[in-house]
Design a protein around this motif. Structure first.
Motif, short mmCIF file in Angstrom:
data_model
loop_
_atom_site.label_atom_id
_atom_site.label_comp_id
_atom_site.label_asym_id
_atom_site.label_seq_id
_atom_site.Cartn_x
_atom_site.Cartn_y
_atom_site.Cartn_z
N SER A 186 0.77 -13.20 -0.56
CA SER A 186 -0.39 -13.05 -1.64
C SER A 186 -1.42 -13.17 -0.72
CB SER A 186 0.12 -14.41 -2.46
OG SER A 186 -1.56 -14.15 -3.43
N HIS A 187 -1.63 -13.52 0.27
CA HIS A 187 -3.36 -13.94 0.61
C HIS A 187 -2.86 -12.01 1.75
CE1 HIS A 187 -5.62 -14.33 4.27
NE2 HIS A 187 -6.50 -14.45 3.60
N LEU A 188 -1.82 -11.80 2.50
CA LEU A 188 -1.94 -10.51 2.97
C LEU A 188 -1.99 -9.29 1.98
CD1 LEU A 188 -1.41 -9.48 5.73
CD2 LEU A 188 1.01 -9.51 5.01
N LEU A 189 -1.52 -9.39 0.64
CA LEU A 189 -2.05 -8.24 -0.24
C LEU A 189 -3.69 -7.89 -0.33
CD1 LEU A 189 1.05 -8.19 -2.28
CD2 LEU A 189 0.62 -6.48 -1.25
N GLU A 190 -3.80 -9.13 -1.32
CA GLU A 190 -5.47 -9.81 -1.87
C GLU A 190 -6.35 -9.13 -0.03
OE1 GLU A 190 -6.00 -13.47 -2.91
OE2 GLU A 190 -5.23 -12.93 -4.56
N ARG A 191 -6.03 -9.15 1.04
CA ARG A 191 -7.06 -8.87 1.93
C ARG A 191 -7.51 -8.03 2.51
NH1 ARG A 191 -10.52 -9.94 4.10
NH2 ARG A 191 -9.84 -9.95 6.09
N PHE A 192 -5.95 -7.01 2.09
CA PHE A 192 -5.54 -5.09 2.47
C PHE A 192 -6.07 -4.69 1.52
CE2 PHE A 192 -2.24 -6.38 5.93
CZ PHE A 192 -3.01 -5.11 6.44
N TRP A 236 -7.08 2.50 -10.62
CA TRP A 236 -5.82 1.64 -11.38
C TRP A 236 -5.43 1.78 -11.11
CZ3 TRP A 236 -8.42 1.15 -16.79
CH2 TRP A 236 -7.76 0.63 -17.91
N GLN A 237 -3.91 2.23 -10.55
CA GLN A 237 -2.58 2.71 -9.71
C GLN A 237 -2.62 1.65 -9.32
OE1 GLN A 237 -1.35 3.80 -6.93
NE2 GLN A 237 0.87 3.56 -7.60
N TYR A 238 -3.59 1.75 -8.30
CA TYR A 238 -3.87 0.53 -6.41
C TYR A 238 -3.09 -0.75 -7.43
CZ TYR A 238 -3.66 -1.68 -2.30
OH TYR A 238 -4.22 -1.80 -0.73
N PHE A 239 -4.66 -0.83 -7.73
CA PHE A 239 -5.09 -3.01 -7.86
C PHE A 239 -3.93 -2.94 -9.56
CE2 PHE A 239 -8.22 -1.04 -5.42
CZ PHE A 239 -8.48 -2.63 -4.72
N GLU A 240 -3.93 -2.09 -10.31
CA GLU A 240 -3.04 -3.16 -11.81
C GLU A 240 -1.66 -2.90 -10.92
OE1 GLU A 240 -2.59 -3.53 -15.71
OE2 GLU A 240 -4.49 -2.96 -14.18
N LYS A 245 2.36 -6.14 -10.46
CA LYS A 245 3.67 -5.65 -10.69
C LYS A 245 4.85 -6.14 -9.43
CE LYS A 245 3.80 -3.76 -14.24
NZ LYS A 245 4.54 -2.79 -15.30
N VAL A 246 3.53 -6.59 -8.69
CA VAL A 246 4.78 -7.62 -7.15
C VAL A 246 4.86 -8.96 -7.61
CG1 VAL A 246 3.26 -5.21 -5.52
CG2 VAL A 246 2.39 -7.69 -6.28
N ASP A 247 5.62 -8.97 -7.10
CA ASP A 247 5.97 -10.40 -6.17
C ASP A 247 5.67 -10.72 -5.27
OD1 ASP A 247 7.37 -12.47 -6.34
OD2 ASP A 247 9.70 -12.42 -6.18
N LYS A 248 4.43 -11.49 -5.61
CA LYS A 248 3.42 -12.49 -3.99
C LYS A 248 4.77 -13.80 -3.16
CE LYS A 248 -0.79 -10.23 -6.31
NZ LYS A 248 -2.16 -10.74 -6.72
N SER A 249 5.27 -14.37 -4.18
CA SER A 249 6.13 -15.53 -3.37
C SER A 249 7.10 -14.92 -2.64
CB SER A 249 7.06 -15.75 -4.87
OG SER A 249 7.78 -15.24 -5.47
N ILE A 250 7.35 -13.50 -2.71
CA ILE A 250 8.41 -12.89 -1.55
C ILE A 250 7.72 -13.56 0.13
CG2 ILE A 250 9.14 -11.12 -0.72
CD1 ILE A 250 9.67 -9.14 -2.70
N PHE A 307 5.04 -0.82 -1.26
CA PHE A 307 4.48 -1.42 -2.98
C PHE A 307 6.60 -1.39 -3.78
CE2 PHE A 307 0.11 -0.49 -4.19
CZ PHE A 307 0.46 -1.17 -3.67
N HIS A 308 7.15 -0.68 -3.15
CA HIS A 308 8.34 -0.39 -3.75
C HIS A 308 9.28 -2.54 -3.82
CE1 HIS A 308 12.23 1.08 -5.07
NE2 HIS A 308 12.60 0.41 -4.04
N GLN A 309 9.04 -2.61 -1.97
CA GLN A 309 9.73 -3.77 -1.70
C GLN A 309 9.84 -4.94 -2.13
OE1 GLN A 309 9.54 -4.52 2.64
NE2 GLN A 309 10.62 -6.63 2.71
N TYR A 310 8.36 -4.87 -2.78
CA TYR A 310 7.57 -5.68 -3.31
C TYR A 310 7.51 -6.39 -4.84
CZ TYR A 310 5.93 -7.11 1.61
OH TYR A 310 6.22 -7.61 2.63
#
Length: 363
Positions: A186-192, A236-240, A245-250, A307-310
């Motif tokens: 979750s933090h890593l996605l938010e940082r990037f 819109w596409q990236y941040f939506e 659409k991604v599982d941040k608990s992985i 994004f596919h993996q997550y």
């Protein structure tokens, strides 16, 4: 997974890198005889990689071990000083500023390695092994890059980037440790995402600064409007996707996010540069086509892979989605090769593609 929030100091740290990324993007605006010479593309890549890796290094440390302690704040602030030195040394005439650039880059990486050595004293188990691994192995690339100061010409740069490459490969070599002490997704996605957002903002500002439509110049106003819609569609596409659409608990090592974003960020800079070149009309029509379609294709492919993996399983794209998107880009590209169209039409095609891309990947 423990919730981890981005701190204000992290966001401040990101802002320091804006000037560095802007400098790298400007390398792509060196037009000679209607095209950008290959050496400028190479310089863009060689400038961008140390910027990206310097930012990634500190981000990965904070992701696993960062706490809002006084000593960690001091480390980050000192790193910001080295970022300023490195940024001030970025130039297409690299030889003139090499020593100050090397000082800034090595200072950044050394402080990151030291932070791992400090924090490993307070950790236990797998987390301690990760801190020890990074705190010792990162010095290999740092020392190799330092030896570049002893040489001149192409040998100097070969040694510098050999050290950087070794540095970049360290997380791959330490994967067996990283999977036992996974990154905070979750933090890593938010940082990037925060750094990506800054690049989106930089694209808007720099694009409007260059365009500067004059009163009554409806072509320029239309081009500006379409450019803005294009950037908004990409945003819109990236941040939506990041938000919904991604599982941040992985729990993973996060390497797909880390290394995939090198190409996402580079493609954003390339798209920003291609928009400027399309408007200024200083390059050959065929070069314009290859440049902007190549940039958009790179962005599309890397965002799709990252994004596919997550993605949640029910939200993952199917093969026909990939065929559809590539088919749209290929159709536009072939038509534009056969029939020369105004640059504003090319921008409209790119905007339409990203509207479709955003619609089908966020609903």
């Amino acid at each position: 997974m423990e919730e981890k929030k981005i701190t204000w100091l992290e966001l401040f740290y990101d802002l320091i890198f804006v000037a560095a990324v802007s400098t790298a993007t400007n390398v792509l605006l060196h037009v000679e005889k209607g095209e950008i010479r290959p050496e400028y593309f190479l310089k863009f890549v060689l400038i961008f990689i140390p910027i990206w890796w310097s930012w990634v290094g500190q981000t990965l440390f904070i992701n696993r071990f960062g706490q809002d302690f006084l000593y960690q704040r001091i480390f980050t602030i000192f790193q910001m000083l080295f970022v300023l030195i490195m940024t001030a040394s970025l130039s297409v005439n690299f030889d003139e500023y090499y020593l100050s650039f090397l000082f800034g880059y090595i200072g950044l990486r050394a402080l990151t390695a030291i932070q791992y050595l400090v924090v490993q004293r307070f950790e236990e188990g797998d987390r301690k092994k990760v801190a020890q691994f990074f705190g010792t192995r990162f010095w290999i690339g740092i020392i190799i890059s330092c030896f570049s100061i002893l040489f001149d010409s192409w040998i100097r740069y070969s040694i510098l980037y050999t050290g950087i490459l070794v540095d970049i490969l360290v997380p791959f070599l330490g994967r067996k440790y990283l999977v036992k002490a996974p990154s905070n997704t979750s933090h890593l996605l938010e940082r990037f995402a925060s750094l990506t957002l800054i690049l989106f903002g930089e694209s808007v500002v720099s694009t409007l600064y260059v365009l500067q439509p004059q009163k009554g110049d409806w072509d320029a106003i239309l081009f500006s409007l379409i450019s803005f819609i294009l950037i908004v569609s990409m945003w819109w596409q990236y941040f939506e996707n990041v938000e919904k659409k991604v599982d941040k608990s992985i729990k993973t090592s996060g390497q797909t996010i880390i290394y995939g974003h090198l190409f996402i960020l580079m493609s954003l800079s390339m798209i920003a540069a291609s928009i400027k070149l399309l408007y200024l009309n200083e390059v050959h029509y065929s070069f314009d086509l290859y440049f902007i379609f190549g940039s958009v294709c790179l962005y599309f492919m890397t965002t799709t892979i990252v994004f596919h993996q997550y993605r949640f399983s029910q939200d993952r794209l199917k093969l026909y989605h990939l065929v559809l998107f590539i088919g749209i880009l290929a159709s536009f590209f072939i038509i534009n090769l056969v029939v020369e169209v105004p640059n504003v039409v090319i921008m409209g095609e790119m905007t339409l593609f990203f509207i479709i891309y955003a619609k089908l990947t966020t609903t």
